[in-house]
Design a protein around this motif. Structure first.
Motif, PDB file in Angstrom:
ATOM      1  N   UNK A   6       0.808  -1.217   0.000  1.00  0.00           N
ATOM      2  CA  UNK A   6       0.000   0.000   0.000  1.00  0.00           C
ATOM      3  C   UNK A   6       0.840   1.264   0.000  1.00  0.00           C
ATOM      4  N   UNK A   7       2.104   1.172   0.409  1.00  0.00           N
ATOM      5  CA  UNK A   7       2.955   2.358   0.427  1.00  0.00           C
ATOM      6  C   UNK A   7       3.628   2.584  -0.928  1.00  0.00           C
ATOM      7  N   UNK A   8       3.453   1.629  -1.862  1.00  0.00           N
ATOM      8  CA  UNK A   8       4.047   1.736  -3.193  1.00  0.00           C
ATOM      9  C   UNK A   8       2.962   2.090  -4.199  1.00  0.00           C
ATOM     10  N   UNK A   9       3.042   3.231  -4.869  1.00  0.00           N
ATOM     11  CA  UNK A   9       2.025   3.598  -5.854  1.00  0.00           C
ATOM     12  C   UNK A   9       1.955   2.567  -6.973  1.00  0.00           C
ATOM     13  N   UNK A  10       0.759   2.067  -7.228  1.00  0.00           N
ATOM     14  CA  UNK A  10       0.575   1.118  -8.320  1.00  0.00           C
ATOM     15  C   UNK A  10       0.354  -0.303  -7.858  1.00  0.00           C
ATOM     16  N   UNK A  11       0.781  -0.640  -6.656  1.00  0.00           N
ATOM     17  CA  UNK A  11       0.558  -1.985  -6.132  1.00  0.00           C
ATOM     18  C   UNK A  11      -0.569  -1.904  -5.118  1.00  0.00           C
ATOM     19  N   UNK A  12      -1.630  -2.648  -5.375  1.00  0.00           N
ATOM     20  CA  UNK A  12      -2.828  -2.553  -4.550  1.00  0.00           C
ATOM     21  C   UNK A  12      -2.794  -3.516  -3.383  1.00  0.00           C
ATOM     22  N   UNK A  75       8.727   0.958   5.525  1.00  0.00           N
ATOM     23  CA  UNK A  75       8.897   1.238   4.105  1.00  0.00           C
ATOM     24  C   UNK A  75       9.008   2.727   3.792  1.00  0.00           C
ATOM     25  N   UNK A  76       8.477   3.596   4.652  1.00  0.00           N
ATOM     26  CA  UNK A  76       8.485   5.030   4.347  1.00  0.00           C
ATOM     27  C   UNK A  76       9.906   5.556   4.159  1.00  0.00           C
ATOM     28  N   UNK A  80      11.479   7.051   0.593  1.00  0.00           N
ATOM     29  CA  UNK A  80      12.026   8.410   0.578  1.00  0.00           C
ATOM     30  C   UNK A  80      13.478   8.421   0.092  1.00  0.00           C
ATOM     31  N   UNK A  81      14.258   7.444   0.523  1.00  0.00           N
ATOM     32  CA  UNK A  81      15.654   7.340   0.072  1.00  0.00           C
ATOM     33  C   UNK A  81      15.716   7.130  -1.441  1.00  0.00           C
ATOM     34  N   UNK A 176       3.521  12.715   3.263  1.00  0.00           N
ATOM     35  CA  UNK A 176       3.072  11.730   4.245  1.00  0.00           C
ATOM     36  C   UNK A 176       4.160  10.701   4.549  1.00  0.00           C
ATOM     37  N   UNK A 177       4.992  10.384   3.567  1.00  0.00           N
ATOM     38  CA  UNK A 177       6.133   9.498   3.827  1.00  0.00           C
ATOM     39  C   UNK A 177       7.074  10.136   4.849  1.00  0.00           C
TER      40      UNK A 177
END
Length: 266
Positions: A6-12, A75-76, A80-81, A176-177
């Motif tokens: 959920x923290x990765x855009x595109x993976x549901x 994961x945040x 960000x890194x 938000x990250x």
């Protein structure tokens, strides 16, 4: 796993719930949440409140949310890194994830027809222009974060739609990250309250739309995802050349979604 995805855009996260076999239980538990249960607490009727918690599979939701929260916190910092030091590669990877996810989502429509194609086109146009609103920058005030939480949580429970991607469209993703990494409680709590509000208000509506207007809903969401890749492309272009520096990562994103879909269909 849901939190990490959920923290990765595109993976549901909803897709991961389907793969792991908990999606129907998740939707059933969320759908059973009744805002009226709070009245029992206010009136001191804790027995009735406890019965309501049993109906919504409360232990399951607590364990699931704890796992998602832990993955978010871990994961945040990683994301960000990657965005800070490998921007074009990371955004190119996200674009691959989004394009492949959109194709997978559209395949869920058995017979799209002209109406489905019209909703697909409408969603694409809407996504293209809506992501341009990011240039206006709505800021990161608490009301904006609250609304972002409402939208993201609704997307999060739909297979094929990424909650993180919705935060990206609303120009709140990196903010938000950073809030998660620094454990900024006002922003985190506001986002969570917005998410809870979204669940209470929209989950039943989403279930109704998917049941009675599935073609229109999925086609529009597919178009929205495709059109809103504009923002990812622009962010990647600011960090380098996509075809030269990020081409292989774009392909990798497509492959990842392909592998997830393969596992889901086995």
């Amino acid at each position: 796993m849901m939190g990490a995805c959920d923290v990765i855009p595109g993976v549901s996260g909803g897709t991961i719930a389907l793969i792991t076999g908990i999606y129907e239980r998740l939707i059933g538990a969320i759908g059973a949440v009744d805002p009226g249960s709070l009245k029992h607490v206010l009136h001191g009727d804790f027995g009735a409140f406890r019965n309501d918690l049993e109906k919504i599979d409360f232990p399951f939701l607590v364990v699931l949310l704890a796992g998602i929260a832990t993955a978010f916190l871990v994961m945040s910092g990683v994301i960000l890194y990657l965005l800070g030091y490998h921007g074009v590669e990371t955004y190119s990877f996200f674009i691959g994830l989004i394009i492949a996810s959109a194709v997978v989502l559209f395949r869920e429509i058995r017979s799209p027809g002209l109406a489905g194609l019209a909703f697909l086109l409408a969603g694409t146009v809407a996504g293209f222009f809506l992501t341009g609103l990011g240039h206006l920058d709505a800021g990161h005030s608490l009301p904006v974060i609250f609304l972002t939480g409402m939208v993201a949580i609704c997307a999060m429970v739909l297979p094929g739609i990424s909650g993180a991607y919705m935060t990206l469209i609303l120009n709140q993703y990196e903010f938000m990250l950073a809030a998660l990494k620094s454990f900024a409680l006002p922003e985190i709590v506001t986002f969570m309250v917005g998410g809870l509000t979204g669940l209470l208000l929209f989950t039943k509506a989403l279930k109704y739309l998917l049941k009675n207007h599935k073609t229109a809903m999925l086609a529009f969401l597919t178009g929205l995802m495709l059109g809103s890749t504009r923002m990812l492309y622009e962010k990647a272009a600011m960090s380098g050349t996509i075809l030269v520096d990020g081409g292989i990562f774009l392909i990798a994103g497509i492959v990842v979604i392909g592998m997830v879909e393969y596992v889901k269909r086995r």
